[in-house]
Design a protein around this motif. Structure first.
Motif, PDB file in Angstrom:
ATOM      1  N   ASP A 146       0.840  -1.189   0.000  1.00 35.77           N
ATOM      2  CA  ASP A 146       0.000   0.000   0.000  1.00 35.77           C
ATOM      3  C   ASP A 146       0.883   1.250   0.000  1.00 35.77           C
ATOM      4  OD1 ASP A 146       1.027   0.191   2.520  1.00 35.77           O
ATOM      5  OD2 ASP A 146      -0.836  -0.292   3.560  1.00 35.77           O
ATOM      6  N   HIS A 147       0.256   2.418   0.210  1.00 40.54           N
ATOM      7  CA  HIS A 147       1.002   3.668   0.110  1.00 40.54           C
ATOM      8  C   HIS A 147       2.001   3.848   1.251  1.00 40.54           C
ATOM      9  CE1 HIS A 147      -2.378   4.439   2.780  1.00 40.54           C
ATOM     10  NE2 HIS A 147      -1.716   5.459   3.287  1.00 40.54           N
ATOM     11  N   ASN A 148       1.921   3.005   2.293  1.00 37.15           N
ATOM     12  CA  ASN A 148       2.883   3.047   3.390  1.00 37.15           C
ATOM     13  C   ASN A 148       3.937   1.947   3.287  1.00 37.15           C
ATOM     14  OD1 ASN A 148       1.826   5.292   4.738  1.00 37.15           O
ATOM     15  ND2 ASN A 148       0.224   4.038   5.687  1.00 37.15           N
ATOM     16  N   GLY A 149       3.925   1.176   2.200  1.00 37.69           N
ATOM     17  CA  GLY A 149       4.899   0.109   2.042  1.00 37.69           C
ATOM     18  C   GLY A 149       4.544  -1.180   2.733  1.00 37.69           C
ATOM     19  N   ARG A 150       3.321  -1.283   3.287  1.00 38.57           N
ATOM     20  CA  ARG A 150       2.907  -2.498   3.951  1.00 38.57           C
ATOM     21  C   ARG A 150       2.303  -3.470   2.947  1.00 38.57           C
ATOM     22  NH1 ARG A 150      -0.557   0.791   8.342  1.00 38.57           N
ATOM     23  NH2 ARG A 150      -1.267   1.614   6.336  1.00 38.57           N
ATOM     24  N   PRO A 151       2.393  -4.769   3.198  1.00 38.25           N
ATOM     25  CA  PRO A 151       1.849  -5.750   2.251  1.00 38.25           C
ATOM     26  C   PRO A 151       0.380  -5.456   1.945  1.00 38.25           C
ATOM     27  CG  PRO A 151       3.172  -6.847   3.904  1.00 38.25           C
ATOM     28  CD  PRO A 151       3.067  -5.425   4.341  1.00 38.25           C
ATOM     29  N   TRP A 152       0.036  -5.545   0.680  1.00 39.37           N
ATOM     30  CA  TRP A 152      -1.326  -5.232   0.221  1.00 39.37           C
ATOM     31  C   TRP A 152      -2.283  -6.351   0.584  1.00 39.37           C
ATOM     32  CZ3 TRP A 152      -3.952  -1.188  -1.436  1.00 39.37           C
ATOM     33  CH2 TRP A 152      -5.175  -1.376  -2.053  1.00 39.37           C
ATOM     34  N   GLU A 153      -3.415  -5.951   1.142  1.00 38.79           N
ATOM     35  CA  GLU A 153      -4.458  -6.907   1.501  1.00 38.79           C
ATOM     36  C   GLU A 153      -5.677  -6.637   0.639  1.00 38.79           C
ATOM     37  OE1 GLU A 153      -5.270  -6.661   5.604  1.00 38.79           O
ATOM     38  OE2 GLU A 153      -3.256  -7.247   6.269  1.00 38.79           O
ATOM     39  N   ASP A 154      -6.106  -7.643  -0.113  1.00 39.19           N
ATOM     40  CA  ASP A 154      -7.276  -7.488  -0.992  1.00 39.19           C
ATOM     41  C   ASP A 154      -8.556  -7.358  -0.169  1.00 39.19           C
ATOM     42  OD1 ASP A 154      -5.663  -7.652  -3.193  1.00 39.19           O
ATOM     43  OD2 ASP A 154      -5.780  -9.851  -3.249  1.00 39.19           O
TER      44      ASP A 154
END
Length: 421
Positions: free
Chosen positions: A413-421
């Motif tokens: 995401d925009h904070n660099g955290r793994p994307w969760e659908d």
């Protein structure tokens, strides 16, 4: 080596006819237990001439059977440093050092906090000398005093009393290094325990490495403090018994774990807050008194609730009292045709995007795209945090480009955290 020869004969019979021979036969015929027989075979394979002989290799002559058995657990590159002057306890100390290093993974070594001054030294010999002086401050002082008067032979005897010595030194970010010294052979050898590699140097090179760590314009303790940035440790000298043989192996110094300091409650928190409030109350009147000619205001005459009421009354008075009109002056109220038509207020519509409290979800991006938006320090900090999550990864996995390609192309995401659908 007669027992070894007996063991060889016994095993030779087993190889010829394994069905008829039993382990009990070794005890009955030669007085050997099965485990003893195995160790004797290993001794013969490793230390005898040609690996199958009643004669030991020349370099192992004089070493007792018990010490040879202890040496079986050591790699060849380390057991080659053992001589007849080493005791059983010395060999066991080396085995313990190797075992302790093998319990540390390669990833843990990579993530160790290093010494910047040590890292900047150009050679592994100078880094090893640096670590020895830090772990053994008294040796640093003794070497300083002898090298100051150019006593090279005395310096060598300090490092290797009784002709030989092995120092186990742990360099952060590199691992355990064995410094093997032998005066009789004029040999200085470094052995990397993790990589099983060795490198030989001369005594002159080792002396030059120590001289670079010393400031002879100051005293020895001031030089140590300047080099390592710490106060010189004060330790009571240990008594050495004349009849006790000094160890040939110096174990590595374990790093001290700093415990966080606990803040004890003082019970004066409430009092300090009250005092601070009182100070604020007295500070305001003093500031007003400093203005000459200004009357002192009474801050307690009106409560905060009464102040809005006074403001509203003053506004009503201002609106209800008409301004005095000059005789002959006309007013706009006498001409309604010029007055603007009243506009009815319309209900304000709220845009759909403002009706919700949460912003719309941003589109995912690859981790590579996110890293490209960071500064150099931000990138370093982001990768350092990620490395802590890779503690369960093997060293070979971290060397695989495919792993890093998948990691960089992963959605975040925009904070660099793994994307969760």
């Amino acid at each position: 080596m007669d027992a070894v020869t007996a063991a060889l004969r016994y095993w030779k019979r087993i190889w010829i006819n394994p069905d008829r021979e039993k382990p009990e036969n070794a005890r009955a015929e030669y007085g050997l237990r099965p485990d003893q027989t195995t160790r004797y075979i290993q001794l013969n394979d490793k230390y005898s001439e040609d690996g199958y002989s009643r004669r030991l290799k020349e370099k192992y002559t004089g070493i007792g059977k018990t010490i040879l058995m202890e040496m079986l657990t050591l790699p060849d590159i380390i057991s080659d440093e053992i001589t007849e002057n080493f005791s059983k306890e010395d060999v066991r100390a080396l085995s313990a050092e190797l075992k302790e290093e093998n319990e540390i993974t390669d990833l843990e070594v990579m993530m160790e906090e290093t010494d910047q001054t040590q890292e900047e030294l150009p050679s592994i010999l100078e880094q090893t000398a640096y670590q020895l002086g830090k772990d053994q401050p008294q040796i640093y002082i003794d070497l300083f005093e002898t090298l100051y008067i150019n006593e090279s032979q005395a310096a060598a005897e300090i490092l290797a009393p009784d002709e030989e010595k092995i120092y186990s030194l742990r360099i952060p970010g590199t691992g355990r290094i064995l410094l093997s010294l032998k005066l009789s052979e004029q040999q200085v050898r470094l052995i990397n325990v993790r990589s099983q590699e060795k490198e030989d140097f001369t005594w002159q090179q080792l002396e030059a490495a120590f001289r670079k760590l010393m400031d002879f314009t100051n005293g020895p303790e001031e030089s140590w403090k300047e080099q390592y940035g710490e106060e010189f440790p004060r330790e009571e000298p240990k008594e050495i018994k004349p009849d006790k043989k000094q160890s040939k192996v110096q174990k590595a110094k374990k790093p001290e774990k700093k415990k966080p300091e606990k803040i004890k409650p003082t019970g004066k928190v409430e009092n300090s807050v009250d005092n601070h409030t009182e100070g604020q109350k007295t500070a305001v009147p003093e500031k007003e008194d400093s203005v000459p000619g200004k009357p002192k205001a009474d801050f307690h005459s009106e409560t905060p609730e009464s102040q809005p009421e006074n403001i509203e009354k003053s506004q009503e008075t201002a609106l209800s009292e008409p301004e005095p009109q000059i005789p002959g002056q006309d007013s706009i109220e006498n001409h309604p045709e010029y007055m603007p038509k009243p506009v009815e207020p319309k209900e304000q519509e709220i845009a759909p995007a403002q009706s919700g409290s949460e912003p719309p979800a941003a589109e995912p991006k690859t981790r590579k795209e996110y890293i490209d938006t960071l500064t150099a320090y931000g990138t370093a900090e982001y990768i350092a945090r990620a490395m802590r999550q890779f503690a369960n990864k093997t060293y070979n996995t971290l060397l695989d480009p495919v792993f890093w390609n998948e990691w960089l192309n992963g959605k975040v995401d925009h904070n660099g955290r793994p994307w969760e659908d």
